[in-house]
Design a protein around this motif. Sequence first.
Motif, PDB file in Angstrom:
ATOM      1  N   VAL A 116     -19.654  -1.827   0.222  1.00  9.82           N
ATOM      2  CA  VAL A 116     -18.792  -2.404  -0.884  1.00  9.82           C
ATOM      3  C   VAL A 116     -19.171  -3.836  -1.212  1.00  9.82           C
ATOM      4  CG1 VAL A 116     -16.308  -2.185  -0.468  1.00  9.82           C
ATOM      5  CG2 VAL A 116     -17.804  -0.423   0.616  1.00  9.82           C
ATOM      6  N   LYS A 117     -18.709  -4.227  -2.053  1.00 14.60           N
ATOM      7  CA  LYS A 117     -19.065  -5.274  -2.934  1.00 14.60           C
ATOM      8  C   LYS A 117     -17.242  -6.242  -2.946  1.00 14.60           C
ATOM      9  CE  LYS A 117     -21.439  -7.511  -6.424  1.00 14.60           C
ATOM     10  NZ  LYS A 117     -21.821  -7.418  -8.397  1.00 14.60           N
ATOM     11  N   SER A 118     -16.775  -4.628  -3.800  1.00 15.96           N
ATOM     12  CA  SER A 118     -15.552  -6.037  -3.063  1.00 15.96           C
ATOM     13  C   SER A 118     -14.654  -4.708  -3.289  1.00 15.96           C
ATOM     14  CB  SER A 118     -15.288  -6.585  -4.551  1.00 15.96           C
ATOM     15  OG  SER A 118     -15.279  -5.812  -6.098  1.00 15.96           O
ATOM     16  N   ALA A 119     -12.919  -5.180  -3.720  1.00 20.47           N
ATOM     17  CA  ALA A 119     -11.996  -4.491  -3.650  1.00 20.47           C
ATOM     18  C   ALA A 119     -11.251  -5.099  -4.345  1.00 20.47           C
ATOM     19  CB  ALA A 119     -12.067  -3.776  -2.002  1.00 20.47           C
ATOM     20  N   THR A 120     -10.497  -4.384  -5.138  1.00 17.17           N
ATOM     21  CA  THR A 120      -9.353  -4.855  -5.928  1.00 17.17           C
ATOM     22  C   THR A 120      -8.639  -4.215  -5.809  1.00 17.17           C
ATOM     23  OG1 THR A 120     -11.459  -5.698  -7.776  1.00 17.17           O
ATOM     24  CG2 THR A 120      -8.296  -6.718  -8.195  1.00 17.17           C
ATOM     25  N   LEU A 121      -7.177  -4.856  -5.490  1.00 17.29           N
ATOM     26  CA  LEU A 121      -5.438  -4.596  -5.610  1.00 17.29           C
ATOM     27  C   LEU A 121      -4.788  -4.672  -7.187  1.00 17.29           C
ATOM     28  CD1 LEU A 121      -3.857  -5.515  -2.175  1.00 17.29           C
ATOM     29  CD2 LEU A 121      -4.087  -3.535  -2.665  1.00 17.29           C
ATOM     30  N   ALA A 122      -4.359  -3.583  -7.119  1.00 12.00           N
ATOM     31  CA  ALA A 122      -3.460  -4.172  -8.919  1.00 12.00           C
ATOM     32  C   ALA A 122      -1.844  -3.238  -8.933  1.00 12.00           C
ATOM     33  CB  ALA A 122      -4.390  -2.967  -9.743  1.00 12.00           C
ATOM     34  N   PHE A 123      -0.972  -3.800  -8.709  1.00 11.15           N
ATOM     35  CA  PHE A 123       0.180  -3.504  -8.974  1.00 11.15           C
ATOM     36  C   PHE A 123       1.256  -3.442  -9.583  1.00 11.15           C
ATOM     37  CE2 PHE A 123      -1.338  -6.952  -6.030  1.00 11.15           C
ATOM     38  CZ  PHE A 123      -1.032  -6.748  -5.181  1.00 11.15           C
ATOM     39  N   PRO A 124       2.168  -2.558  -9.280  1.00 10.57           N
ATOM     40  CA  PRO A 124       2.790  -2.144 -10.864  1.00 10.57           C
ATOM     41  C   PRO A 124       4.225  -2.559 -11.117  1.00 10.57           C
ATOM     42  CG  PRO A 124       3.475  -0.489  -8.402  1.00 10.57           C
ATOM     43  CD  PRO A 124       2.212  -1.561  -8.659  1.00 10.57           C
ATOM     44  N   ALA A 125       4.781  -2.841 -11.969  1.00 11.23           N
ATOM     45  CA  ALA A 125       5.494  -3.637 -12.486  1.00 11.23           C
ATOM     46  C   ALA A 125       7.255  -3.940 -11.743  1.00 11.23           C
ATOM     47  CB  ALA A 125       6.835  -3.834 -13.580  1.00 11.23           C
ATOM     48  N   PRO A 126       7.164  -5.422 -11.040  1.00 13.26           N
ATOM     49  CA  PRO A 126       8.162  -5.368  -9.422  1.00 13.26           C
ATOM     50  C   PRO A 126       9.497  -5.257 -10.104  1.00 13.26           C
ATOM     51  CG  PRO A 126       6.694  -7.430  -9.968  1.00 13.26           C
ATOM     52  CD  PRO A 126       6.375  -6.120 -11.298  1.00 13.26           C
ATOM     53  N   HIS A 127      10.315  -5.528  -9.489  1.00  8.95           N
ATOM     54  CA  HIS A 127      11.654  -5.820  -9.154  1.00  8.95           C
ATOM     55  C   HIS A 127      11.855  -7.193  -9.122  1.00  8.95           C
ATOM     56  CE1 HIS A 127      12.391  -1.729 -10.177  1.00  8.95           C
ATOM     57  NE2 HIS A 127      11.894  -1.283  -9.538  1.00  8.95           N
ATOM     58  N   ARG A 128      13.131  -7.757  -9.588  1.00 11.84           N
ATOM     59  CA  ARG A 128      13.479  -9.065  -9.097  1.00 11.84           C
ATOM     60  C   ARG A 128      14.358  -8.264  -8.114  1.00 11.84           C
ATOM     61  NH1 ARG A 128      14.593 -14.405 -12.037  1.00 11.84           N
ATOM     62  NH2 ARG A 128      12.900 -12.957 -13.409  1.00 11.84           N
TER      63      ARG A 128
END
Length: 222
Positions: A41-53
């Motif tokens: 496993v070369k890398s692991a990238t997290l992605a994020f849905p739009a957050p709330h304030r």
Amino acid sequence: NANEVRGIVQIDPDPGWKTYWREPGDAGVPPELSITGSTNVKSATLAFPAPHRFDDGGTHWAGYKQPVSLPVTLTLTEPNQPAQLKGHAFLGICETICIPVMAEFDIDIDNSPSDALSRTLISTAFEQLPAKATTNFRGTSASRKGDAIELVVNLPADDPDIDIFAAGNGSVAFGMAKLEKRDGNRAVFSVPLTSGKQEKSIILNYTLVQGKQAVAGTIDVQ
């Protein structure tokens, strides 16, 4: 893509508890993945849905108060070969105080297909990510104003309400944006620069939200 494997980190906070976006704002611990024990496993990238304030008595931050699935893209060193994903996820989970949580994982990855439920959960999480910014829904310019960034955006419609969340690339960090001005399909935000103020070249990653729509993009700060 033969050398990519998709997955999700599911976070299911109890009622009244919250967790953080990739760059929390005034305070907080962003979700992180460590894959130091992995093989192929070369890398692991997290992605994020739009957050709330959130506004907790003068502290402003970005995150989630509902169950959320964070998409993960794994890049394999040797495509189509078995891999071992071993490491931990590190999260900040908050009610009135914040508790750091570390969840360890040790997962075999081979060429056998996932079950139908897993495939649905993963594809849904990726579909719920912000879309790519477009000409009429994006950040159009970013310039330094003291210790803040003035960020101008284009919007697809006059309504509904809008918000923007900014993140750096490791060498810089941003606070919570403030809406300074809005005129129809154009708005101006002020984004505090909380670290990396001496950096000469800054790239700002943003998630721009209007109602239930969200887009993500990057912009060079001039």
